[in-house]
Design a protein around this motif. Structure first.
Motif, PDB file in Angstrom:
ATOM      1  N   LEU A   1       0.974  -1.290  -0.027  1.00 48.62           N
ATOM      2  CA  LEU A   1       0.048  -0.082  -0.094  1.00 48.62           C
ATOM      3  C   LEU A   1       0.975   1.381   0.199  1.00 48.62           C
ATOM      4  O   LEU A   1       0.689   2.416  -0.654  1.00 48.62           O
ATOM      5  CB  LEU A   1      -0.818   0.087   1.290  1.00 48.62           C
ATOM      6  N   TRP A   2       1.752   1.176   0.692  1.00 49.21           N
ATOM      7  CA  TRP A   2       2.803   2.340   0.761  1.00 49.21           C
ATOM      8  C   TRP A   2       3.450   2.937  -0.464  1.00 49.21           C
ATOM      9  O   TRP A   2       3.679   3.854  -0.947  1.00 49.21           O
ATOM     10  CB  TRP A   2       4.023   2.196   1.582  1.00 49.21           C
ATOM     11  N   ASN A   3       3.542   1.729  -1.304  1.00 50.09           N
ATOM     12  CA  ASN A   3       4.091   1.992  -2.885  1.00 50.09           C
ATOM     13  C   ASN A   3       3.276   2.894  -3.770  1.00 50.09           C
ATOM     14  O   ASN A   3       3.754   3.660  -4.510  1.00 50.09           O
ATOM     15  CB  ASN A   3       4.460   0.671  -3.475  1.00 50.09           C
ATOM     16  N   SER A   4       2.089   3.060  -3.303  1.00 47.36           N
ATOM     17  CA  SER A   4       1.265   3.780  -4.161  1.00 47.36           C
ATOM     18  C   SER A   4       0.621   5.095  -3.809  1.00 47.36           C
ATOM     19  O   SER A   4       0.172   6.099  -4.270  1.00 47.36           O
ATOM     20  CB  SER A   4      -0.152   3.112  -4.333  1.00 47.36           C
ATOM     21  N   GLU A   5       1.572   5.528  -2.393  1.00 48.17           N
ATOM     22  CA  GLU A   5       1.435   6.853  -1.907  1.00 48.17           C
ATOM     23  C   GLU A   5       2.681   7.836  -2.356  1.00 48.17           C
ATOM     24  O   GLU A   5       3.606   7.424  -1.756  1.00 48.17           O
ATOM     25  CB  GLU A   5       1.456   6.541  -0.455  1.00 48.17           C
ATOM     26  N   SER A   6       2.217   8.685  -3.065  1.00 49.16           N
ATOM     27  CA  SER A   6       3.450   9.536  -3.719  1.00 49.16           C
ATOM     28  C   SER A   6       3.851  10.410  -2.521  1.00 49.16           C
ATOM     29  O   SER A   6       5.145  10.907  -2.747  1.00 49.16           O
ATOM     30  CB  SER A   6       2.829  10.363  -4.763  1.00 49.16           C
ATOM     31  N   SER A   7       3.481  10.670  -1.391  1.00 45.44           N
ATOM     32  CA  SER A   7       3.863  11.510  -0.310  1.00 45.44           C
ATOM     33  C   SER A   7       4.731  10.690   0.569  1.00 45.44           C
ATOM     34  O   SER A   7       5.365  11.002   1.592  1.00 45.44           O
ATOM     35  CB  SER A   7       2.742  12.127   0.532  1.00 45.44           C
ATOM     36  N   ILE A   8       4.997   9.202   0.471  1.00 47.90           N
ATOM     37  CA  ILE A   8       5.781   8.553   1.387  1.00 47.90           C
ATOM     38  C   ILE A   8       7.045   8.879   1.777  1.00 47.90           C
ATOM     39  O   ILE A   8       7.475   8.962   2.900  1.00 47.90           O
ATOM     40  CB  ILE A   8       5.669   6.909   0.819  1.00 47.90           C
ATOM     41  N   ALA A   9       7.716   9.487   0.670  1.00 51.16           N
ATOM     42  CA  ALA A   9       9.213   9.847   0.913  1.00 51.16           C
ATOM     43  C   ALA A   9       9.244  11.162   1.752  1.00 51.16           C
ATOM     44  O   ALA A   9      10.267  11.434   2.373  1.00 51.16           O
ATOM     45  CB  ALA A   9       9.838  10.009  -0.386  1.00 51.16           C
ATOM     46  N   SER A  10       8.218  11.811   2.077  1.00 54.51           N
ATOM     47  CA  SER A  10       8.236  13.087   2.750  1.00 54.51           C
ATOM     48  C   SER A  10       7.873  12.988   4.044  1.00 54.51           C
ATOM     49  O   SER A  10       7.451  13.828   4.964  1.00 54.51           O
ATOM     50  CB  SER A  10       7.308  14.265   1.933  1.00 54.51           C
TER      51      SER A  10
END
Length: 92
Positions: free
Chosen positions: A65-74
């Motif tokens: 699920l985390w892979n599809s979240e564009s803001s994960i790196a922030s």
């Protein structure tokens, strides 16, 4: 691979529920790794609570699920966390 589930906690998506699950889980700490089987937003809220409750050395693991979240790196709380991912190059 020799892993063992030491604790399984569920929570509702209401304020305070994930904190209560972490507190219950911390009674049998320490852990080598903790899988947060939810999205990155829930995980980023949970990690500071994990650290505060004596699980500072545990590796944080997430799902695809985390892979599809564009803001994960922030999300600073998730820095160094591992999550399942498939290369976008595999899809057309």
């Amino acid at each position: 691979a020799g892993g063992q589930v030491a604790s399984l906690q569920t929570y509702d998506r209401v304020p305070g529920s994930i904190t209560s699950a972490i507190v219950r889980m911390s009674k049998s700490a320490p852990y080598q790794a903790i899988l947060i089987a939810d999205g990155g937003n829930a995980a980023s809220a949970a990690v500071p609570v994990l650290r505060k409750n004596g699980m500072g050395g545990a590796r944080v693991l997430g799902t695809e699920l985390w892979n599809s979240e564009s803001s994960i790196a922030s999300k600073p709380a998730l820095e160094g966390a591992w999550f399942a991912s498939v290369s976008d190059g595999l899809y057309r």
